[in-house]
Design a protein around this motif. Structure first.
Motif, PDB file in Angstrom:
ATOM      1  N   LYS A 144       4.673   0.954 -12.835  1.00 14.57           N
ATOM      2  CA  LYS A 144       4.958  -0.040 -11.781  1.00 14.57           C
ATOM      3  C   LYS A 144       5.515  -1.362 -12.312  1.00 14.57           C
ATOM      4  O   LYS A 144       6.452  -1.909 -11.749  1.00 14.57           O
ATOM      5  CB  LYS A 144       3.663  -0.284 -11.015  1.00 14.57           C
ATOM      6  N   ASN A 145       4.947  -1.866 -13.406  1.00 12.69           N
ATOM      7  CA  ASN A 145       5.386  -3.175 -13.904  1.00 12.69           C
ATOM      8  C   ASN A 145       6.326  -3.085 -15.096  1.00 12.69           C
ATOM      9  O   ASN A 145       6.644  -4.093 -15.731  1.00 12.69           O
ATOM     10  CB  ASN A 145       4.164  -4.030 -14.256  1.00 12.69           C
ATOM     11  N   THR A 146       6.768  -1.867 -15.378  1.00 13.10           N
ATOM     12  CA  THR A 146       7.678  -1.662 -16.511  1.00 13.10           C
ATOM     13  C   THR A 146       9.106  -2.028 -16.117  1.00 13.10           C
ATOM     14  O   THR A 146       9.534  -1.801 -14.985  1.00 13.10           O
ATOM     15  CB  THR A 146       7.631  -0.174 -16.944  1.00 13.10           C
ATOM     16  N   LYS A 147       9.838  -2.579 -17.100  1.00 12.30           N
ATOM     17  CA  LYS A 147      11.245  -2.897 -16.885  1.00 12.30           C
ATOM     18  C   LYS A 147      12.014  -1.583 -16.717  1.00 12.30           C
ATOM     19  O   LYS A 147      11.815  -0.630 -17.496  1.00 12.30           O
ATOM     20  CB  LYS A 147      11.766  -3.653 -18.105  1.00 12.30           C
ATOM     21  N   ILE A 166       0.843  -1.200   0.000  1.00 12.13           N
ATOM     22  CA  ILE A 166       0.000   0.000   0.000  1.00 12.13           C
ATOM     23  C   ILE A 166       0.883   1.256   0.000  1.00 12.13           C
ATOM     24  O   ILE A 166       0.653   2.200  -0.746  1.00 12.13           O
ATOM     25  CB  ILE A 166      -0.962  -0.001   1.217  1.00 12.13           C
ATOM     26  N   ASN A 167       1.930   1.215   0.823  1.00 10.13           N
ATOM     27  CA  ASN A 167       2.877   2.328   0.893  1.00 10.13           C
ATOM     28  C   ASN A 167       3.527   2.559  -0.473  1.00 10.13           C
ATOM     29  O   ASN A 167       3.650   3.695  -0.936  1.00 10.13           O
ATOM     30  CB  ASN A 167       3.950   2.001   1.957  1.00 10.13           C
ATOM     31  N   MET A 168       3.918   1.464  -1.128  1.00  9.68           N
ATOM     32  CA  MET A 168       4.548   1.577  -2.448  1.00  9.68           C
ATOM     33  C   MET A 168       3.590   2.234  -3.443  1.00  9.68           C
ATOM     34  O   MET A 168       3.972   3.164  -4.166  1.00  9.68           O
ATOM     35  CB  MET A 168       4.971   0.199  -2.967  1.00  9.68           C
ATOM     36  N   ASP A 169       2.344   1.772  -3.475  1.00 10.95           N
ATOM     37  CA  ASP A 169       1.368   2.326  -4.421  1.00 10.95           C
ATOM     38  C   ASP A 169       1.127   3.803  -4.155  1.00 10.95           C
ATOM     39  O   ASP A 169       0.985   4.599  -5.088  1.00 10.95           O
ATOM     40  CB  ASP A 169       0.058   1.538  -4.347  1.00 10.95           C
ATOM     41  N   LYS A 170       1.093   4.167  -2.891  1.00 14.68           N
ATOM     42  CA  LYS A 170       0.880   5.563  -2.510  1.00 14.68           C
ATOM     43  C   LYS A 170       2.032   6.447  -3.022  1.00 14.68           C
ATOM     44  O   LYS A 170       1.817   7.510  -3.592  1.00 14.68           O
ATOM     45  CB  LYS A 170       0.801   5.657  -0.974  1.00 14.68           C
ATOM     46  N   LEU A 171       3.251   5.946  -2.826  1.00 12.54           N
ATOM     47  CA  LEU A 171       4.431   6.711  -3.261  1.00 12.54           C
ATOM     48  C   LEU A 171       4.486   6.811  -4.785  1.00 12.54           C
ATOM     49  O   LEU A 171       4.811   7.865  -5.337  1.00 12.54           O
ATOM     50  CB  LEU A 171       5.712   6.061  -2.721  1.00 12.54           C
ATOM     51  N   LEU A 172       4.132   5.720  -5.461  1.00 11.25           N
ATOM     52  CA  LEU A 172       4.127   5.736  -6.931  1.00 11.25           C
ATOM     53  C   LEU A 172       3.137   6.777  -7.452  1.00 11.25           C
ATOM     54  O   LEU A 172       3.419   7.507  -8.405  1.00 11.25           O
ATOM     55  CB  LEU A 172       3.780   4.350  -7.476  1.00 11.25           C
ATOM     56  N   GLU A 173       1.980   6.851  -6.804  1.00 10.02           N
ATOM     57  CA  GLU A 173       0.964   7.852  -7.170  1.00 10.02           C
ATOM     58  C   GLU A 173       1.499   9.259  -6.913  1.00 10.02           C
ATOM     59  O   GLU A 173       1.411  10.143  -7.753  1.00 10.02           O
ATOM     60  CB  GLU A 173      -0.303   7.661  -6.315  1.00 10.02           C
ATOM     61  N   GLU A 174       2.052   9.420  -5.714  1.00  6.52           N
ATOM     62  CA  GLU A 174       2.526  10.726  -5.273  1.00  6.52           C
ATOM     63  C   GLU A 174       3.589  11.287  -6.219  1.00  6.52           C
ATOM     64  O   GLU A 174       3.639  12.486  -6.477  1.00  6.52           O
ATOM     65  CB  GLU A 174       3.112  10.570  -3.861  1.00  6.52           C
TER      66      GLU A 174
END
Ligand SMILES: Nc1ncnc2c1ncn2[C@@H]1O[C@H](COP(=O)(O)OP(=O)(O)OP(=O)(O)O)[C@@H](O)[C@H]1O
Ligand SMILES: [Mg+2]
Length: 222
Positions: A136-139, A121-129
């Motif tokens: 996210k799933n890109t090489k 959840i923390n990762m997704d939040k930071l990616l959004e931010e």
């Protein structure tokens, strides 16, 4: 604000030769930023490495998160290094052959630590931010420099460290991407993390804290 780190009269010389740091004073609190300028070879990376518990100092005092740091015992602070400090470097230090997600989770994978839902959840939040959620799933090899550096920053942030240390984080970036990276640092500080960043670029500012020049082995407020 809560003081996180304090250096008093810190000196550093390599192999007993010329002093790189000659009695440096510095302090930073949670949520504060410090931007460091200085000519090449003046000791900026040396200073950052000491702040980040990666290198020892020759004389003076350094307290990090309430712990007096004893230079001879540097190896015993691995927990503080791993849990409390996130590092960002000029060359990103990412693994090109794996995805953005895997790179960000590397601090957990490397230590064989369990990745629970909160981490995701923390990762997704930071990616959004930081506006790279769709990558996210890109090489990682397919990313631009600015995108890579934001991935590196999220990796440094994933364990919610108290301090982020950045050595020339925009050294390989153009003006636009440099601003994106510095905006990311501002957000990090607003979340209550301390940020110490070295940059050659005098146009960039972190807004929230102090700017220093490292000169003759000491930090001077700009
Ligand atoms: N491991 C080492 N052993 C011996 N001397 C070193 C070591 N690391 C750095 N130095 C010397 O200490 C001085 C400061 O180096 P440092 O890397 O801290 O400078 P810097 O301000 O980060 O420079 P730059 O802007 O080029 O990155 C330089 O003269 C360098 O040659
Ligand atoms: Mg350097």
């Amino acid at each position: 604000m809560n003081e996180l780190a304090r250096m008093t009269a810190v000196k550093k010389s390599y192999d007993g030769k010329k002093q790189v740091l000659s009695g440096l004073d510095f302090s930073i609190s949670l949520g504060e930023t410090a931007l460091i300028h200085g000519t090449s070879g003046c000791g900026k990376s040396t200073f950052l490495n000491i702040v980040g518990l990666l290198d020892s100092y020759s004389d003076g005092e350094y307290t990090f998160n309430g712990i007096p740091i004893i230079p001879k015992k540097l190896n015993s602070y691995y927990k503080q290094r791993a849990m409390d400090i996130g590092f960002v470097f000029q060359n990103y230090s990412l693994i090109d052959s794996i995805s953005v997600r895997e790179n960000i989770l590397m601090p957990y994978l490397y230590n064989n630590q369990y990745i629970d839902k909160t981490v995701m959840i923390n990762m997704d939040k930071l990616l959004e931010e930081f506006n790279i959620a769709e990558l996210k799933n890109t090489k990682t090899s397919l990313l631009s420099g600015g995108e890579r550096q934001r991935v590196a920053i999220i990796r440094a942030m994933i364990k919610n460290p108290k301090l982020i240390i950045a050595d020339e984080p925009t050294g390989n970036l153009d003006e636009t991407n440099s601003r994106l990276v510095f905006n990311a640092f501002k957000k990090i500080a607003e979340r209550g993390t301390a940020v110490v960043a070295v940059t050659h670029n005098k146009h960039l500012s972190l807004g929230l804290g102090r700017t220093y020049t490292l000169e003759e082995g000491e930090l001077r407020l700009c």
